[in-house]
Design an enzyme around this catalytic site. Sequence first.
Site, short mmCIF file in Angstrom:
data_model
loop_
_atom_site.label_atom_id
_atom_site.label_comp_id
_atom_site.label_asym_id
_atom_site.label_seq_id
_atom_site.Cartn_x
_atom_site.Cartn_y
_atom_site.Cartn_z
N ASP A 109 10.42 2.55 2.28
CA ASP A 109 9.61 1.56 1.55
C ASP A 109 9.99 0.16 2.03
OD1 ASP A 109 8.43 -0.08 -0.28
OD2 ASP A 109 9.12 1.04 -2.04
N CYS A 115 1.48 -0.79 1.06
CA CYS A 115 2.31 -0.97 2.28
C CYS A 115 2.19 0.23 3.22
CB CYS A 115 3.77 -1.21 1.92
SG CYS A 115 4.08 -2.74 0.99
N ARG A 116 2.86 1.33 2.91
CA ARG A 116 2.95 2.44 3.86
C ARG A 116 1.66 3.23 4.02
NH1 ARG A 116 7.98 4.96 0.95
NH2 ARG A 116 6.79 4.00 -0.75
N SER A 117 1.05 3.68 2.91
CA SER A 117 -0.12 4.55 3.08
C SER A 117 -1.36 3.83 3.63
CB SER A 117 -0.44 5.36 1.81
OG SER A 117 -0.78 4.53 0.73
N CYS A 137 1.61 7.00 -0.74
CA CYS A 137 2.92 6.36 -0.96
C CYS A 137 3.00 5.97 -2.43
CB CYS A 137 3.12 5.16 -0.03
SG CYS A 137 1.95 3.82 -0.26
N ASN A 193 0.42 2.12 -2.59
CA ASN A 193 -0.83 2.08 -1.80
C ASN A 193 -1.15 0.65 -1.32
OD1 ASN A 193 -4.38 2.88 -2.23
ND2 ASN A 193 -3.09 3.26 -0.48
#
Length: 154
Positions: free
Chosen positions: A123, A12-14, A7, A10
């Site tokens: 995001d 939040c999402r990934s 993401c 690095n």
Amino acid sequence: MKVLFVCLGNICRSPTAEGVFRHYVEQAGLSDKITIDSAGTSDWHLGKTPDPRTVVAAAQRGYDVSTLRGRQVTAEDFAEFDLILAMDKSNLSNLQAIQPAASKAELALYLPRFGISPDEVPDPYYGGEDGFELVLDMLEHASQVLLDEIKAKM
Ligand code: 4NP
């Protein structure tokens, strides 16, 4: 099989994608066959723990991402990983820009690669708590389809 989730930050999402998929892989008893990591296209959060909201939302569903640390994706990752999955189109184009010409890694947008819509994992950084729940919902769904595909190829 080596899978890298990417993401922007690095944090939040990934890391969520990594923690959720690692849990599914452990449940399936395949931890020794599948390597999992995550990275950001930016260098904004190097060495940092995931966002506290990420850690809390993941923990509420049984995923521990507190030990993960931020790192930036590199050209070397294209030699190390078989499958590199971008959370959104901006991440994908940033990855395409650094993908070495000789790279054999498969680079794809995560959700559409597994037949899931919408195209992007949104995001959650500037939004509320519900954004983190939506990210988890999407990544749990995608993790299951990704794991099913890997198992079918074994
Ligand atoms: P991520 O979210 O890409 O899912 O880790 C973000 C984290 C940090 C920032 C943006 C997005 N930031 O602007 O610092």
